[in-house]
Design an enzyme around this catalytic site. Sequence first.
Site, PDB file in Angstrom:
ATOM      1  N   GLU A   1       0.796  -1.143   0.069  1.00  0.00           N
ATOM      2  CA  GLU A   1      -0.207   0.068  -0.156  1.00  0.00           C
ATOM      3  C   GLU A   1       0.818   1.270   0.200  1.00  0.00           C
ATOM      4  O   GLU A   1       2.157   1.195   0.053  1.00  0.00           O
ATOM      5  CB  GLU A   1      -0.911   0.048   1.039  1.00  0.00           C
ATOM      6  CG  GLU A   1      -2.344  -0.202   1.223  1.00  0.00           C
ATOM      7  CD  GLU A   1      -3.233   0.914   0.434  1.00  0.00           C
ATOM      8  OE1 GLU A   1      -2.428   1.874  -0.076  1.00  0.00           O
ATOM      9  OE2 GLU A   1      -4.291   0.630   0.156  1.00  0.00           O
TER      10      GLU A   1
ATOM     11  N   ASP B   1      -9.958   1.114  -4.189  1.00  0.00           N
ATOM     12  CA  ASP B   1      -8.925   1.307  -3.168  1.00  0.00           C
ATOM     13  C   ASP B   1      -8.188   2.342  -3.310  1.00  0.00           C
ATOM     14  O   ASP B   1      -8.788   3.706  -3.193  1.00  0.00           O
ATOM     15  CB  ASP B   1      -7.878  -0.017  -3.209  1.00  0.00           C
ATOM     16  CG  ASP B   1      -7.515  -0.241  -2.017  1.00  0.00           C
ATOM     17  OD1 ASP B   1      -6.559   0.268  -1.302  1.00  0.00           O
ATOM     18  OD2 ASP B   1      -7.452  -1.795  -1.585  1.00  0.00           O
TER      19      ASP B   1
ATOM     20  N   ASN C   1      -4.784   3.137   7.516  1.00  0.00           N
ATOM     21  CA  ASN C   1      -4.874   2.453   6.342  1.00  0.00           C
ATOM     22  C   ASN C   1      -4.122   3.143   5.144  1.00  0.00           C
ATOM     23  O   ASN C   1      -3.381   2.662   4.553  1.00  0.00           O
ATOM     24  CB  ASN C   1      -6.123   2.092   6.018  1.00  0.00           C
ATOM     25  CG  ASN C   1      -6.064   0.939   4.771  1.00  0.00           C
ATOM     26  OD1 ASN C   1      -5.525  -0.232   5.173  1.00  0.00           O
ATOM     27  ND2 ASN C   1      -6.865   1.253   3.995  1.00  0.00           N
TER      28      ASN C   1
ATOM     29  N   ARG D   1      -6.771   0.123  12.788  1.00  0.00           N
ATOM     30  CA  ARG D   1      -5.210   0.686  12.481  1.00  0.00           C
ATOM     31  C   ARG D   1      -5.474   1.550  11.243  1.00  0.00           C
ATOM     32  O   ARG D   1      -6.444   1.791  10.697  1.00  0.00           O
ATOM     33  CB  ARG D   1      -4.701  -0.544  11.946  1.00  0.00           C
ATOM     34  CG  ARG D   1      -5.154  -1.102  10.769  1.00  0.00           C
ATOM     35  CD  ARG D   1      -4.454  -2.185  10.019  1.00  0.00           C
ATOM     36  NE  ARG D   1      -5.024  -2.920   9.003  1.00  0.00           N
ATOM     37  CZ  ARG D   1      -5.030  -2.422   7.780  1.00  0.00           C
ATOM     38  NH1 ARG D   1      -4.543  -1.267   7.330  1.00  0.00           N
ATOM     39  NH2 ARG D   1      -5.659  -3.064   6.835  1.00  0.00           N
TER      40      ARG D   1
ATOM     41  N   ASN E   1     -10.143   4.285   2.589  1.00  0.00           N
ATOM     42  CA  ASN E   1      -8.992   4.330   1.701  1.00  0.00           C
ATOM     43  C   ASN E   1      -8.663   5.517   0.789  1.00  0.00           C
ATOM     44  O   ASN E   1      -9.772   6.115   0.601  1.00  0.00           O
ATOM     45  CB  ASN E   1      -9.567   2.930   0.947  1.00  0.00           C
ATOM     46  CG  ASN E   1      -8.185   1.929   0.942  1.00  0.00           C
ATOM     47  OD1 ASN E   1      -7.237   2.237   0.974  1.00  0.00           O
ATOM     48  ND2 ASN E   1      -8.601   0.617   0.950  1.00  0.00           N
TER      49      ASN E   1
END
Length: 286
Positions: free
Chosen positions: A18, A199, A104, A102, A150
Amino acid sequence: MSEAVRIVARPRRDTLGEGPSWSARDNVVYWVDILGKRLNRLSLSTGAVDEWVTPDTIGWVIEREEAPGFIAGIGRRFTALTLDPLEIRTLAAPEDERVGNRFNDAKADDHGRIWAGSMPFTCDRPTGAFYRLDPDGRAVRVDDGYTIANGPAIPPGGGFLLHTDTAEATIYRYTVGQDGSLSERTPFIAFQADWGNPDGMTFDADGCLWVACWGGSCVMRFTPDGRPDRRIMLPASQITSMTFAGAGLDRMFVTSAADGVDEPAAGALFEVDPGCGGLPPYRYRG
C-alpha cells in the site's frame, strides 16, 4: 503479461502492499507492507530495493517539508519516522481507545496537512474514521463510520478531496474549507461489480482520477466528472494503490496484496505505462 507491465525484482512479496509515494528528493519510490510491518524503498537510479521492519502495522509514509524524514501511520498513531537508523516517535494518538483499528491510507494536501483514514482489522464493521493532521501537530477527527477507509485523493488546485469506503464500493467527495473543515460526504463514483472495489487513488496532471481496483485486477482512470476512461489490466487480483514517479512523473508504480489469495504475482510491485503525466505529491509542513 503485457509488455507495458513490469514486475519490480525483489526477494519478497507484500502481504498487503500500500501507500506508494514518489520522492523527488531521494529519486525513489517508498511504499509499505501494512500487515508485513515493513517500509520499502525502490531506487530509480539503481533498481535496488531496501526495507525496514516496523514495530506495528504501517499504513503509509509522507515526506516532511520542514524536517527530515516522514510522518507515518504506525498502528493507530501519527508518528515521526526517520531512517538509518529507524527511529519512530509518536506525534498524536487520536484512536488509542479503538483497540481493534489501524491506520490504512493517507495523503497530504497543498496546505501541508495530512488526511488519513482508519479501519478495523476485521474489515467488517464501521469503526473506522477520517482524520486531519495539521502542520502544528493537532489531529482532528473530521468524519466517522468507515469500514475500510481508503485512498484519499487531492485534486490539482484543491477545493475538494475524495475518500473511499472500499467495503461500500463507493468513492465519496468532500468540499474542503480553507480552515480544513469538510462538508458532508456525498457519493461521487459507485463502482460496478465487474470493476472490483475502489482502493488507493491519485489524480493525474489532466485532472483525471486513477483508482486501484481491489478484486478487479486493474487500475482504472476516470474523467473529472467521474466517467470511466481507461483500464490497465494487471496479473494480480488485489490491486491496492499507485503513484506517478520519475523526473517526468510519467512512470506509474502500482502496489498489490497477497493476503488471502494464491497467485504468482500477488503482492508484487508493478510498473506500468500510464500514457500520461502525474502530479508531485505534497509534503507535510510540520
